[in-house]
Scaffold this active site. Structure first.
Site, PDB file in Angstrom:
ATOM      1  N   LYS A 156       0.846  -1.205   0.000  1.00  0.00           N
ATOM      2  CA  LYS A 156       0.000   0.000   0.000  1.00  0.00           C
ATOM      3  C   LYS A 156       0.881   1.255   0.000  1.00  0.00           C
ATOM      4  CE  LYS A 156      -4.015   1.766   2.638  1.00  0.00           C
ATOM      5  NZ  LYS A 156      -4.884   1.493   3.803  1.00  0.00           N
ATOM      6  N   SER A 195      -9.731   1.273   2.974  1.00  0.00           N
ATOM      7  CA  SER A 195      -8.897   2.056   2.096  1.00  0.00           C
ATOM      8  C   SER A 195      -7.812   1.275   1.369  1.00  0.00           C
ATOM      9  CB  SER A 195      -8.251   3.193   2.887  1.00  0.00           C
ATOM     10  OG  SER A 195      -7.400   2.673   3.884  1.00  0.00           O
ATOM     11  N   SER A 226      -9.698  -1.214   7.184  1.00  0.00           N
ATOM     12  CA  SER A 226      -9.196  -1.008   5.821  1.00  0.00           C
ATOM     13  C   SER A 226      -8.473  -2.180   5.191  1.00  0.00           C
ATOM     14  CB  SER A 226      -8.296   0.221   5.768  1.00  0.00           C
ATOM     15  OG  SER A 226      -9.095   1.359   5.661  1.00  0.00           O
TER      16      SER A 226
HETATM   17  N1  GLN Z   1     -13.263   3.166   6.705  1.00  0.00           N
HETATM   18  C1  GLN Z   1     -12.564   3.535   7.904  1.00  0.00           C
HETATM   19  C2  GLN Z   1     -12.283   5.000   7.913  1.00  0.00           C
HETATM   20  O1  GLN Z   1     -12.500   5.621   6.912  1.00  0.00           O
HETATM   21  C3  GLN Z   1     -11.313   2.731   8.047  1.00  0.00           C
HETATM   22  C4  GLN Z   1     -10.077   3.337   7.540  1.00  0.00           C
HETATM   23  C5  GLN Z   1      -8.865   2.511   7.770  1.00  0.00           C
HETATM   24  O2  GLN Z   1      -8.927   1.434   8.360  1.00  0.00           O
HETATM   25  N2  GLN Z   1      -7.730   3.034   7.342  1.00  0.00           N
HETATM   26  O3  GLN Z   1     -11.861   5.543   8.897  1.00  0.00           O
END
Ligand code: GLN
Length: 445
Positions: free
Chosen positions: A50, A125, A149
């Protein structure tokens, strides 16, 4: 080292696949930087990473305009460990800007398209990482999981996705989103390879002050399948609002657990309705503080050379997309002197209550089985939905991050009409990743 034939062939195969892919999962490649290191645990394993995990000499942008062209002067601990153990890192993956989002559409590189249906999201994400694995662009990918994410895109792409215990895998070299929640996670189609990678990258790191100095079980121990004694499950009533195909798959896994002779009992998820507000209050507060370094002076592309105020204003206005701005502003409000006690302090206290209740649950149960996502992947150009609607989809993933406990998404089926994958989630007590692996093995088709 001369590259072996099979290594070269595999490398070429991945290169061709990445070059011809139309899912926008990979943002940068580095085929010339890898070499065959035979006879190690991760030899001939190809990784995508990532774009928020540092690799020495490579760009590190978190899919943000503000970091365009920024080259990392060091490698994250996880990267060094993968390379020392023979793994080849062939590129970097698309994501929601600074890992804020659940769709991988908030990116300066444009959205990630789900391999199973290009009009759908891949989740986020870490959508680029999850989709790359599903599409066969690499063997294993790394992502980050602050509130789901890794697990949520793993669910929407039909693969395994591990969020480790907080402190189990070093965060050194991971760009911070919400530091007391952030973890580096592993995505793969193959449970064995996921466990191999975990055994390599888990463990104490002096460079991460939140890393825990506790022995990691040996690879053999991690791979020994031990039957859990008891698993906590959810009631039909609790799951009545999720996609019925997901709840059907859920109860068929529950039956499988019962058939294995494991004791199951219905549980309530503690403080369920308080988890999301607590998560968003705390992560926005932490994010607003963490992202203050991207100001065009310490980090980031400078947009203006006029007076200091304009420099900050233009750099940050032009550098960030809307979701990141929304969180910085909300987080700054939450931390402001007039509201700190009402929001931030209170959320810290609620987080403690949630954590204590999960501790109590794990005195009775070795593992919990819950959904990962309430639905399958939605359309990329879904009619404008409110941010709150998007936040609600994180309902099953944020508890593990609030408590710091490990959780694993396992593939669980496909929706009939649209043929879109979905997963389910296993949770265990802190530092009991091996329980997740055992149950995942037992629940394989
Ligand atoms: N969807 C969650 C958020 O937007 C998780 C994000 C993540 O785990 N980086 O905060």
């Amino acid at each position: 080292m001369i590259n072996s034939n099979s290594y070269n062939q595999k490398l070429k195969n991945y290169k061709d696949k990445i070059d011809s892919s139309s899912t926008n999962s990979v943002v940068r490649t580095r085929f010339d930087s890898v070499k065959d290191n035979p006879d190690r645990l991760l030899s001939e394993k190809f990784f995508l990473i990532k774009d928020n995990i540092a690799i020495l000499g490579e760009e590190l942008t978190c899919s943000s305009e503000i970091l365009n062209g920024y080259v990392s002067p060091y490698s994250a601990t996880v990267i060094s460990k993968i390379e020392e153990n023979g793994g080849s890192i062939i590129g970097q993956t698309n994501m929601d800007e600074f890992a804020m989002g659940s769709s991988s559409t908030f990116s300066q590189f444009g959205p990630v398209y789900n391999f199973y249906n290009l009009s759908k999201i891949a989740g986020g994400s870490s959508g680029g990482s999850a989709n790359a694995v599903a599409e066969g662009l690499c063997d294993i990918a790394l992502g980050s999981d602050t509130g789901g994410s890794v697990r949520q895109p793993a669910s929407l792409c039909g693969i395994y996705g591990l969020k480790p215990t907080y402190g189990r895998i070093s965060r050194y070299g991971l760009v911070a989103h919400a530091s007391s929640f952030d973890t580096i996670g592993i995505l793969s189609n193959n449970l064995e390879e996921l466990i191999d990678t975990f055994s390599v990258i888990a463990g104490y790191d002096i460079n991460d002050s939140t890393s825990i100095n506790l022995d990691v079980p040996s690879l053999e121990q991690l791979k020994t399948i031990k039957m859990p004694k008891s698993v906590g499950i959810l009631s039909n009533n609790f799951l009545k609002n999720i996609n019925p195909e997901i709840s059907d798959a859920y109860f068929s896994k529950v039956n499988k657990i019962k058939k294995l002779g494991i004791k199951v009992s219905e549980i309530e998820l503690p403080y369920f309705k308080y988890c999301l507000p607590t998560y968003y209050i705390l992560t926005m507060a932490e994010a607003s503080s963490n992202l203050s370094r991207f100001d065009g002076v310490r980090y980031g592309n400078r947009q203006s050379n006029q007076d200091l105020n304009n420099l900050y204003f233009e750099t940050r206005s032009l550098g960030f997309l809307n979701e990141v701005k929304r969180r910085i502003m909300s987080g700054t409000f939450i931390l402001s002197s007039g509201f700190y006690d009402a929001y931030f302090s209170k959320a810290c206290k609620v987080r403690r209550l949630i954590k204590e209740s999960y501790n109590e649950l794990f005195e009775k149960y070795d593992a919990l089985l819950i959904p990962t996502t309430p639905s399958v992947a939605h359309d990329i150009d879904r009619k404008k939905s409110s941010p709150v609607e998007a936040y609600l989809a994180d309902i099953f993933t944020v508890p593990a991050n609030l408590c710091g406990i490990p959780a694993l998404n396992i593939p669980a089926g496909f929706s009939k009409e649209e043929n879109l994958p979905f997963g389910l989630q296993i949770l265990s007590n802190s530092f009991k990743e091996e329980t997740l692996f055992s149950l995942a093995h037992l629940l394989k088709e």
